[in-house]
Design a protein around this motif. Structure first.
Motif, mmCIF file in Angstrom:
data_model
loop_
_atom_site.group_PDB
_atom_site.id
_atom_site.type_symbol
_atom_site.label_atom_id
_atom_site.label_comp_id
_atom_site.label_asym_id
_atom_site.label_seq_id
_atom_site.Cartn_x
_atom_site.Cartn_y
_atom_site.Cartn_z
ATOM 1 N N UNK A 49 58.923 63.868 12.602
ATOM 2 C CA UNK A 49 58.223 65.170 11.476
ATOM 3 C C UNK A 49 58.729 65.406 10.241
ATOM 4 N N UNK A 50 59.237 64.933 9.679
ATOM 5 C CA UNK A 50 60.241 65.270 8.227
ATOM 6 C C UNK A 50 59.703 63.938 7.228
ATOM 7 N N UNK A 51 59.756 64.581 6.294
ATOM 8 C CA UNK A 51 59.981 63.259 5.207
ATOM 9 C C UNK A 51 60.686 63.504 4.114
ATOM 10 N N UNK A 52 61.663 61.998 4.096
ATOM 11 C CA UNK A 52 62.920 62.010 3.628
ATOM 12 C C UNK A 52 62.766 61.187 1.765
ATOM 13 N N UNK A 53 62.422 61.266 1.179
ATOM 14 C CA UNK A 53 62.592 60.796 -0.456
ATOM 15 C C UNK A 53 63.979 60.542 -1.449
ATOM 16 N N UNK A 54 63.925 59.814 -1.535
ATOM 17 C CA UNK A 54 65.166 59.251 -2.376
ATOM 18 C C UNK A 54 64.906 58.600 -3.591
ATOM 19 N N UNK A 55 65.621 59.336 -4.465
ATOM 20 C CA UNK A 55 65.864 58.684 -6.914
ATOM 21 C C UNK A 55 67.816 58.360 -6.141
ATOM 22 N N UNK A 56 68.045 57.469 -6.289
ATOM 23 C CA UNK A 56 69.152 56.570 -6.150
ATOM 24 C C UNK A 56 69.316 55.428 -6.974
ATOM 25 N N UNK A 57 70.616 55.031 -7.521
ATOM 26 C CA UNK A 57 71.126 53.935 -7.838
ATOM 27 C C UNK A 57 72.656 53.723 -6.517
ATOM 28 N N UNK A 58 72.629 52.188 -5.832
ATOM 29 C CA UNK A 58 73.668 51.836 -4.911
ATOM 30 C C UNK A 58 73.837 50.470 -5.417
ATOM 31 N N UNK A 59 75.195 50.027 -5.127
ATOM 32 C CA UNK A 59 75.238 48.765 -4.833
ATOM 33 C C UNK A 59 75.975 47.819 -3.557
ATOM 34 N N UNK A 60 75.108 47.204 -3.396
ATOM 35 C CA UNK A 60 74.974 46.562 -2.378
ATOM 36 C C UNK A 60 75.301 45.718 -1.902
ATOM 37 N N UNK A 61 75.574 45.381 -0.754
ATOM 38 C CA UNK A 61 76.413 44.343 -0.104
ATOM 39 C C UNK A 61 77.037 43.183 -0.840
ATOM 40 N N UNK A 62 76.303 42.307 -1.726
ATOM 41 C CA UNK A 62 76.817 41.108 -2.798
ATOM 42 C C UNK A 62 78.339 41.758 -3.064
ATOM 43 N N UNK A 63 78.944 43.049 -3.357
ATOM 44 C CA UNK A 63 79.107 43.242 -3.886
ATOM 45 C C UNK A 63 80.733 43.734 -3.430
ATOM 46 N N UNK A 64 80.482 43.709 -1.803
ATOM 47 C CA UNK A 64 81.113 44.767 -0.805
ATOM 48 C C UNK A 64 82.110 42.878 -0.895
ATOM 49 N N UNK A 65 83.504 44.234 0.503
ATOM 50 C CA UNK A 65 83.215 45.759 0.784
ATOM 51 C C UNK A 65 84.027 46.296 -0.318
ATOM 52 N N UNK A 66 83.664 47.575 -0.459
ATOM 53 C CA UNK A 66 83.761 48.590 -1.210
ATOM 54 C C UNK A 66 84.745 49.701 -0.447
ATOM 55 N N UNK A 67 86.061 50.467 -1.361
ATOM 56 C CA UNK A 67 86.502 50.886 -0.657
ATOM 57 C C UNK A 67 86.389 52.216 -1.331
ATOM 58 N N UNK A 68 85.247 52.660 -2.007
ATOM 59 C CA UNK A 68 85.701 54.151 -1.911
ATOM 60 C C UNK A 68 84.726 53.797 -3.314
ATOM 61 N N UNK A 69 84.293 55.477 -3.363
ATOM 62 C CA UNK A 69 83.037 55.353 -4.465
ATOM 63 C C UNK A 69 83.452 56.740 -5.271
ATOM 64 N N UNK A 70 83.146 57.322 -6.821
ATOM 65 C CA UNK A 70 83.665 58.195 -7.759
ATOM 66 C C UNK A 70 82.774 58.379 -8.606
ATOM 67 N N UNK A 71 82.272 59.724 -9.123
ATOM 68 C CA UNK A 71 81.791 60.088 -9.983
ATOM 69 C C UNK A 71 82.209 61.583 -10.519
ATOM 70 N N UNK A 72 81.245 61.810 -11.705
ATOM 71 C CA UNK A 72 80.943 63.716 -11.421
ATOM 72 C C UNK A 72 79.653 63.728 -11.540
ATOM 73 N N UNK A 73 78.986 64.960 -10.780
ATOM 74 C CA UNK A 73 78.007 65.312 -10.853
ATOM 75 C C UNK A 73 77.720 66.449 -11.305
ATOM 76 N N UNK A 74 76.547 66.626 -12.295
ATOM 77 C CA UNK A 74 75.685 68.484 -12.434
ATOM 78 C C UNK A 74 75.137 68.696 -11.111
ATOM 79 N N UNK A 75 75.485 70.494 -10.797
ATOM 80 C CA UNK A 75 75.194 71.383 -10.368
ATOM 81 C C UNK A 75 74.323 72.064 -10.342
ATOM 82 N N UNK A 76 73.350 71.828 -9.752
ATOM 83 C CA UNK A 76 71.813 72.600 -9.464
ATOM 84 C C UNK A 76 71.357 73.689 -8.249
#
Length: 384
Positions: free
Chosen positions: A139-166
């Motif tokens: 009943x709901x539609x989900x849409x995405x606009x994102x960048x991801x790091x795939x399992x090719x470089x895994x495993x990853x033990x975390x992710x960090x970044x600074x985002x603007x807030x709107x």
């Protein structure tokens, strides 16, 4: 005549039985909701009524709801992560940026932690909201606009970044978010943690921007503290809190650094504004030793047949970080908490509705912003 009387008596009996069954079923549901509320809303040492109208309870740090989880009965409180953090320096060149957003912050007494009080309506909605976020309801539609790091470089033990807030325009039944996430597995075997900000009227009964977390392990999980699992250690920041001041298009930009990191004990720590807010114990997850994917960007949810809401600032990427929403100083973490820029062979882009939203990966070309992306858009009549 006798037959008619017998028929009438039978009908009355059936109707009465159904009514009584319905009343008993309703009573059982109410009792179960009250039982859950008693677990989630622990007796507070102090209660704080915020300007936004919700209540924050300061709860004994050793008696918070997570310790009622059956997998955490023998868990010993961990007050700090077991690693040395190496936060990248944040610079604000050529941007009218305030490096802190204004969170509706509280201050609880020592040995207590702030937890937003759960309402009966929150619990009633919890399952449907979880399913919508997990894309298990048609009943709901989900849409995405994102960048991801795939399992090719895994495993990853975390992710960090600074985002603007709107504060994008969102209507009831919709939501719009900016987040970082770590995940492992798929389907019923998925483990996932997300943190960021969102506008979600159905969850908060307002159109304001809120700090949030979402987690799942298989079919279990929730937003913020609507279920047992997350252990809070900080006395001032709490997930579900309102962000009272957000960015202005072409003007002052409010932003916050975010981080999800797994420590040596396997626990996943959530860090906001360079402060460790709390963690998810390793015991909650089936096999979440490192993530096979991490990502950053935005997503929206809307009921089928309706226009999708704005994402981020409501504007698509144009290279100006005072216009479209962004993540900058993006890093992934290795097992010993070294921070690295994403490498080209790891990176993928997920933008399922380019007519509504955009995502641009600048990598490290905008040097003053480190590895950075922009994302977002006006929404509207989106189609895959």
């Amino acid at each position: 005549m006798i037959h008619i009387l017998l028929l009438v008596m039978c009908l009355v009996t059936i109707i009465t039985g159904h009514r009584d069954h319905g009343m008993q079923s309703g009573l059982k549901e109410d009792l179960e909701l009250e039982r859950q509320l008693n677990i989630l809303n622990k007796p507070p040492i102090k209660s704080i009524h915020t300007k936004s109208g919700y209540i924050i309870d300061c709860v004994d740090i050793n008696k918070q709801p997570a310790f009622n989880h059956p997998l955490l009965k023998n868990h010993k409180l961990q007050r700090k992560p077991i690693f040395e953090r190496n936060i990248s320096e944040t610079r604000s060149q050529n941007l009218r940026i305030k490096s802190k957003f204004i969170l509706e912050k509280v201050r609880c007494p020592e040995e207590t932690v702030p937890i937003r009080r759960t309402t009966k309506n929150n619990l009633i909605q919890k399952k449907s909201l979880f399913n919508i976020h997990n894309q298990t309801q048609n009943e709901s539609l989900n849409h995405f606009a994102r960048v991801y790091l795939s399992r090719i470089g895994a495993p990853y033990y975390g992710v960090s970044g600074t985002t603007s807030v709107w504060n994008p325009n969102v209507y009831k039944g919709q939501s719009s978010a900016s987040h970082l996430y770590v995940k492992r597995g798929e389907g019923d075997n998925i483990d996932k943690i997300s943190i960021g900000w969102h506008v979600f009227p159905e969850l908060y009964n307002d159109n304001q921007t809120h700090l949030y977390l979402f987690w799942m392990s298989g079919k279990n999980g929730c937003f913020n503290m609507l279920c047992k699992g997350f252990i809070q250690v900080d006395r001032s920041y709490t997930f579900g809190a309102r962000i009272s001041v957000t960015s202005t298009f072409g003007g002052t930009i409010m932003e916050t650094p975010l981080q999800i990191a797994q420590d040596k004990g396997g626990n996943w720590w959530l860090n906001v504004l360079n402060k460790d807010v709390g963690y998810f114990p390793a015991a909650l997850f089936s096999s979440f030793n490192g993530a096979d994917q991490v990502g950053f960007g935005g997503y929206t949810v809307t009921p089928a047949g309706t226009d999708s809401p704005a994402m981020g600032s409501g504007h698509k990427p144009d290279g100006d970080f005072t216009h479209a929403s962004y993540f900058r100083f993006l890093k992934f973490l290795d097992k010993i908490q070294n921070h690295f820029d994403p490498l080209p062979f790891m990176v993928g882009i997920d933008n399922d509705t380019p007519n509504c939203y955009g995502v641009t990966n600048y990598e490290d070309r905008k040097r003053s912003n480190g590895y950075s992306i922009q994302f977002g858009g006006p929404g509207g009549k989106c189609s895959n």
